[in-house]
Design a protein around this motif. Structure first.
Motif, PDB file in Angstrom:
ATOM      1  N   ARG A  78     -13.941  17.882  52.159  1.00 32.43           N
ATOM      2  CA  ARG A  78     -13.112  19.245  51.435  1.00 32.43           C
ATOM      3  C   ARG A  78     -11.853  18.803  51.336  1.00 32.43           C
ATOM      4  O   ARG A  78     -11.261  19.091  50.152  1.00 32.43           O
ATOM      5  CB  ARG A  78     -13.256  20.404  52.327  1.00 32.43           C
ATOM      6  N   VAL A  79     -11.198  18.218  51.953  1.00 30.70           N
ATOM      7  CA  VAL A  79      -9.740  17.504  51.945  1.00 30.70           C
ATOM      8  C   VAL A  79      -9.941  16.289  51.421  1.00 30.70           C
ATOM      9  O   VAL A  79     -10.242  15.367  52.264  1.00 30.70           O
ATOM     10  CB  VAL A  79      -8.775  17.762  53.070  1.00 30.70           C
ATOM     11  N   ARG A  80      -9.674  15.829  50.306  1.00 33.90           N
ATOM     12  CA  ARG A  80      -9.898  14.590  49.862  1.00 33.90           C
ATOM     13  C   ARG A  80      -8.866  14.166  48.439  1.00 33.90           C
ATOM     14  O   ARG A  80      -8.711  15.206  47.780  1.00 33.90           O
ATOM     15  CB  ARG A  80     -11.258  13.953  49.637  1.00 33.90           C
ATOM     16  N   GLY A 121     -10.113  26.953  54.052  1.00 37.42           N
ATOM     17  CA  GLY A 121     -10.966  26.150  54.760  1.00 37.42           C
ATOM     18  C   GLY A 121     -10.262  24.976  54.936  1.00 37.42           C
ATOM     19  O   GLY A 121     -10.844  23.882  55.386  1.00 37.42           O
ATOM     20  N   THR A 122      -8.919  24.861  54.665  1.00 39.62           N
ATOM     21  CA  THR A 122      -8.246  23.483  55.099  1.00 39.62           C
ATOM     22  C   THR A 122      -7.166  23.551  56.298  1.00 39.62           C
ATOM     23  O   THR A 122      -6.366  22.597  56.057  1.00 39.62           O
ATOM     24  CB  THR A 122      -7.710  23.012  53.770  1.00 39.62           C
ATOM     25  N   SER A 168     -15.587  16.689  56.202  1.00 32.77           N
ATOM     26  CA  SER A 168     -16.631  17.010  55.244  1.00 32.77           C
ATOM     27  C   SER A 168     -16.327  16.773  53.861  1.00 32.77           C
ATOM     28  O   SER A 168     -17.055  16.910  52.979  1.00 32.77           O
ATOM     29  CB  SER A 168     -16.865  18.425  55.342  1.00 32.77           C
ATOM     30  N   ALA A 177     -12.504  19.858  57.772  1.00 30.46           N
ATOM     31  CA  ALA A 177     -12.219  19.663  56.310  1.00 30.46           C
ATOM     32  C   ALA A 177     -11.957  18.421  55.816  1.00 30.46           C
ATOM     33  O   ALA A 177     -12.603  18.114  54.804  1.00 30.46           O
ATOM     34  CB  ALA A 177     -10.807  20.695  55.935  1.00 30.46           C
ATOM     35  N   GLN A 209      -8.121  13.547  44.761  1.00 36.22           N
ATOM     36  CA  GLN A 209      -8.661  13.875  43.515  1.00 36.22           C
ATOM     37  C   GLN A 209      -8.421  12.746  42.595  1.00 36.22           C
ATOM     38  O   GLN A 209      -9.537  12.555  41.612  1.00 36.22           O
ATOM     39  CB  GLN A 209      -7.946  15.325  42.978  1.00 36.22           C
ATOM     40  N   VAL A 222      -7.603  23.229  47.123  1.00 33.42           N
ATOM     41  CA  VAL A 222      -8.580  24.031  47.824  1.00 33.42           C
ATOM     42  C   VAL A 222      -8.135  25.315  48.335  1.00 33.42           C
ATOM     43  O   VAL A 222      -6.930  25.003  49.166  1.00 33.42           O
ATOM     44  CB  VAL A 222      -9.356  23.437  48.814  1.00 33.42           C
ATOM     45  N   GLY A 246      -5.457  17.863  48.988  1.00 27.70           N
ATOM     46  CA  GLY A 246      -6.370  18.993  49.391  1.00 27.70           C
ATOM     47  C   GLY A 246      -5.685  20.268  49.024  1.00 27.70           C
ATOM     48  O   GLY A 246      -6.432  21.393  49.417  1.00 27.70           O
ATOM     49  N   GLU A 248      -9.923  23.522  62.106  1.00 28.39           N
ATOM     50  CA  GLU A 248     -10.458  23.540  60.608  1.00 28.39           C
ATOM     51  C   GLU A 248     -10.148  22.567  59.836  1.00 28.39           C
ATOM     52  O   GLU A 248     -10.706  21.914  59.265  1.00 28.39           O
ATOM     53  CB  GLU A 248      -9.614  24.824  59.957  1.00 28.39           C
TER      54      GLU A 248
END
Ligand SMILES: NC(=O)c1ccc[n+]([C@@H]2O[C@H](COP(=O)([O-])OP(=O)(O)OC[C@H]3O[C@@H](n4cnc5c(N)ncnc54)[C@H](OP(=O)(O)O)[C@@H]3O)[C@@H](O)[C@H]2O)c1
Length: 278
Positions: free
Chosen positions: A246-248, A97-98, A244, A241, A250, A94, A91, A237
């Motif tokens: 958003r943190v995953r 928002g993390t 949703s 994250a 790659q 990003v 993450g 947050e």
């Protein structure tokens, strides 16, 4: 000589031990001589000091991390270090928002300012199993585990020792050049509901429930527990994250980013700690 910052931490202490066993000279940096004593006894040179003072003068989490990050960057530049392994996180690509991962994003950006001839490895790990020692008291008090992460989202979770071993291997083998990112994703992805069931099974409670709360509820609970407003907001947050996506990770899973230790091994250690609760 390899310098290890955070040498008294879970990951840092294992990295120091592995490097010393490999016959490498280690300088262990820490804030407390007593906590560094066992590393000194094992042969490390130790250095005691506080991080940048500005870190202690601000309430804002990101500002605090920035002050420390700048101090670290200056120290790297001034000391003539040629290669850096940074314990970063999934993450970290990003920019907002993390939660606490933002500081790792920011620090990765800072490290990219180092001269191009330097070798910088961003080791982006999944969530450390050992974070779940924080669940011990919750399970005992409420007979469930609770967090702001959605119950069924697969999360790369990894043993601290596997992250430490990946860092030690990189330091010993120096098998990268320039700025490189590597993910360390653990043995398999595990959801919070699964993790709770596995911890429950290890203490004879295979039906132990995972109770998700909203980020707002988590923030309130952390404030009630004494966290500063900025830290509470940060961890709330993070829950959102992860839920949703958003943190995953790659990278697709591969032998290179998959490590050996199964969550079940940690669950046994966790159960021992649970049984030892006063
Ligand atoms: N937890 C996760 O799931 C996760 C995931 C991805 C990446 N990471 C990153 O992995 C790294 C290692 O994690 P860990 O669990 O091994 O850490 P840990 O056990 O909490 O240890 C933290 C270390 O950092 C030192 N430290 C803390 N604040 C400091 C400050 N202001 N100035 C100087 N030193 C300070 C501590 O020293 P003292 O003994 O003096 O307190 C300790 O040696 C962290 O940078 C973390 O952000 C963690």
């Amino acid at each position: 000589m390899i310098t290890v910052m955070g040498a008294t931490g879970r990951t840092g202490s294992r990295i120091c031990q592995t490097l010393l066993e490999a016959g490498v000279a280690v300088c262990a940096l820490g804030r407390n001589a007593e906590r560094l004593a066992s590393l000194a006894a094992a042969g490390a040179r130790i250095a005691v000091g506080e991080s940048h003072d500005a870190a202690f003068l601000t309430e804002d989490y990101r500002e605090q991390q920035a002050a420390q990050g700048e101090a670290i960057l200056t120290a790297i530049r001034d000391s003539g270090v040629r290669r850096v392994v940074f314990l970063s996180s999934v993450g970290a690509e990003v920019p907002s928002g993390t939660g606490p991962i933002i500081s790792m994003h920011d620090h990765e950006q800072r490290l990219r300012q180092l001269p191009p001839e330097m070798d910088v490895l961003m080791l982006r790990s999944g969530a450390l199993f050992e974070n779940l020692y924080g669940a011990l008291e919750i399970v005992r008090a409420y007979d469930c585990y609770s967090d702001a992460v959605a119950p069924d989202v697969p999360v790369p979770m990894v043993a601290t020792r596997d992250v430490a071993d990946a860092a030690s291997r990189a330091l010993l083998e120096h098998d990268w050049q320039g700025v490189v990112i590597r993910e360390v994703l653990g043995q398999r992805d595990i959801s919070y509901a699964q993790a709770t069931r596995l911890l429950g099974a290890a203490i004879g409670r295979p039906d132990l429930p995972y109770v998700p709360v909203s980020p707002q509820e988590l923030e309130g609970a952390l404030r009630d527990a004494g966290c500063s407003a900025s830290v509470a907001a940060c961890y709330a947050e993070l829950g959102e994250a992860i839920s949703s996506g958003r943190v995953r990770a790659q990278e697709a899973r591969s032998p290179a980013n998959t490590t050996a230790t199964p969550f079940e091994d940690f669950a046994q250690d966790w159960a021992k700690a649970y049984r030892a609760l006063p």
